[in-house]
Design a protein around this motif. Structure first.
Motif, PDB file in Angstrom:
ATOM      1  N   ASP A 184       6.753   5.086  -1.685  1.00 41.04           N
ATOM      2  CA  ASP A 184       5.869   4.725  -0.582  1.00 41.04           C
ATOM      3  C   ASP A 184       6.029   5.760   0.527  1.00 41.04           C
ATOM      4  O   ASP A 184       7.143   6.016   0.991  1.00 41.04           O
TER       5      ASP A 184
ATOM      6  N   ASN B  79       9.355  -7.457  -9.712  1.00 35.15           N
ATOM      7  CA  ASN B  79       9.177  -6.006  -9.799  1.00 35.15           C
ATOM      8  C   ASN B  79       9.856  -5.318  -8.622  1.00 35.15           C
ATOM      9  O   ASN B  79       9.672  -5.724  -7.470  1.00 35.15           O
ATOM     10  N   GLU B  80      10.626  -4.293  -8.921  1.00 35.78           N
ATOM     11  CA  GLU B  80      11.338  -3.571  -7.871  1.00 35.78           C
ATOM     12  C   GLU B  80      10.580  -2.334  -7.445  1.00 35.78           C
ATOM     13  O   GLU B  80       9.914  -1.680  -8.244  1.00 35.78           O
ATOM     14  N   ARG B  81      10.695  -2.017  -6.158  1.00 33.06           N
ATOM     15  CA  ARG B  81      10.029  -0.850  -5.612  1.00 33.06           C
ATOM     16  C   ARG B  81      10.919  -0.227  -4.544  1.00 33.06           C
ATOM     17  O   ARG B  81      11.670  -0.926  -3.866  1.00 33.06           O
TER      18      ARG B  81
ATOM     19  N   TYR C  74       7.300  -8.137  -0.716  1.00 32.17           N
ATOM     20  CA  TYR C  74       8.533  -7.460  -1.123  1.00 32.17           C
ATOM     21  C   TYR C  74       9.680  -7.838  -0.196  1.00 32.17           C
ATOM     22  O   TYR C  74       9.604  -7.679   1.015  1.00 32.17           O
TER      23      TYR C  74
ATOM     24  N   THR D 195      13.973   4.240 -10.617  1.00 31.31           N
ATOM     25  CA  THR D 195      13.169   3.943  -9.444  1.00 31.31           C
ATOM     26  C   THR D 195      11.704   4.049  -9.815  1.00 31.31           C
ATOM     27  O   THR D 195      10.985   4.944  -9.398  1.00 31.31           O
ATOM     28  N   GLN D 196      11.242   3.111 -10.589  1.00 33.68           N
ATOM     29  CA  GLN D 196       9.848   3.088 -11.048  1.00 33.68           C
ATOM     30  C   GLN D 196       9.105   2.128 -10.151  1.00 33.68           C
ATOM     31  O   GLN D 196       9.282   0.927 -10.211  1.00 33.68           O
ATOM     32  N   HIS D 197       8.267   2.657  -9.264  1.00 31.81           N
ATOM     33  CA  HIS D 197       7.739   1.870  -8.172  1.00 31.81           C
ATOM     34  C   HIS D 197       6.331   1.350  -8.402  1.00 31.81           C
ATOM     35  O   HIS D 197       5.883   0.441  -7.740  1.00 31.81           O
ATOM     36  N   LEU D 198       5.600   1.967  -9.297  1.00 34.23           N
ATOM     37  CA  LEU D 198       4.293   1.466  -9.682  1.00 34.23           C
ATOM     38  C   LEU D 198       4.324   1.259 -11.185  1.00 34.23           C
ATOM     39  O   LEU D 198       4.715   2.147 -11.912  1.00 34.23           O
TER      40      LEU D 198
ATOM     41  N   TYR E 206      15.373  -0.641  -1.265  1.00 32.02           N
ATOM     42  CA  TYR E 206      14.954  -1.187  -2.547  1.00 32.02           C
ATOM     43  C   TYR E 206      14.577  -2.649  -2.331  1.00 32.02           C
ATOM     44  O   TYR E 206      15.343  -3.418  -1.751  1.00 32.02           O
TER      45      TYR E 206
ATOM     46  N   GLU F 263       1.018   6.141  -1.421  1.00 31.62           N
ATOM     47  CA  GLU F 263       2.089   6.335  -2.396  1.00 31.62           C
ATOM     48  C   GLU F 263       1.950   7.710  -3.016  1.00 31.62           C
ATOM     49  O   GLU F 263       0.844   8.182  -3.278  1.00 31.62           O
TER      50      GLU F 263
END
Length: 233
Positions: free
Chosen positions: A50, A193-195, A134, A3-6, A186, A41
């Motif tokens: 977030d 890119n996933e966030r 997103y 879960t790498q969001h940035l 998700y 964030e």
């Protein structure tokens, strides 16, 4: 999938912006109370979540608060010092980043509409709308040890309303009795890119953050990962 969001590049760019401002790790707004929050964030360069909605809840109840994992009900990167990064829009339309390290005090007096929660809506005002475009691919509800996929139910809720309050009744299930549950959404942007967007039980989910929320043309045959990226059985 982690879960790498940035991405590290984006996180580094935000930090560089703060450094160039000449304020030792903080972007201090000139003319306090003129900056309207767009997004918040919490985490590290490798892992963050977030927390915009949670910050709004905190703002409504208090003028200031101390940053800690308990504040947001999550520890995105165990064993590392986290930071809260608030992106806000100034009166001239430009965005600035306010950074607070774990343990710091956040003073809402520097932000416009702090207690009212009437912040800059619509995912930071990007031209592609909906939180950088997103689009939801999967939604899980529960805890780290017990959770269920609620993507289909979330789609039904989205078609009916722009916002809703999160609870067991919302999804008709209590995956882990006696513990506070969380909704993890998700989503993926146009660049792939996933966030992860996280909401604690009792908070308000605002669909305005997601692309095509009311349309419901999302979350069909996409991501099948588990709570922390482990494939679901």
């Amino acid at each position: 999938m982690k879960t790498q969001h940035l991405t590290r590049r984006r996180w580094t760019a935000l930090t560089l912006t703060l450094t160039l401002s000449g304020i030792g790790g903080f972007a201090v707004a000139q003319g306090g109370g003129q900056y309207r929050i767009q997004q918040a964030e919490y985490g590290t360069p490798g892992r963050s979540v977030d927390v915009t909605q949670r910050l709004r809840e905190l703002a409504r109840s208090s003028q200031s608060f101390r940053i800690a994992n308990d504040t947001f009900g999550v520890d995105p990167d165990e064993g590392r010092v986290k930071a809260l990064r608030i992106t806000a829009r100034g009166p001239d339309g430009s965005s600035r980043v306010f950074q607070y390290r774990e343990g710091d005090i956040v003073d809402g007096a520097r932000f416009a509409g702090w207690r009212g929660g009437n912040w800059d809506q619509g995912g930071g005002g990007r031209p592609d709308g909906g939180a950088d475009g997103y689009r939801i691919v999967q939604a899980l509800y529960g805890t780290g040890r017990r959770n269920v996929d609620v993507t289909g139910r979330l789609r039904e809720l989205a078609r009916a309303d722009q916002t809703f309050r999160l609870g067991n009744d919302t999804f008709g299930v209590d995956p882990d009795e006696g513990r506070v549950k969380t909704l993890r959404i998700y989503a993926r942007n146009r660049g792939g890119n996933e966030r992860m967007f996280e909401y604690r039980e009792g908070s308000i989910v605002d669909g305005g953050r997601f692309a095509s929320w009311r349309g419901g043309d999302w979350g069909q045959g996409g991501r099948r990962g588990g709570w922390n990226g482990v494939p679901m059985r």
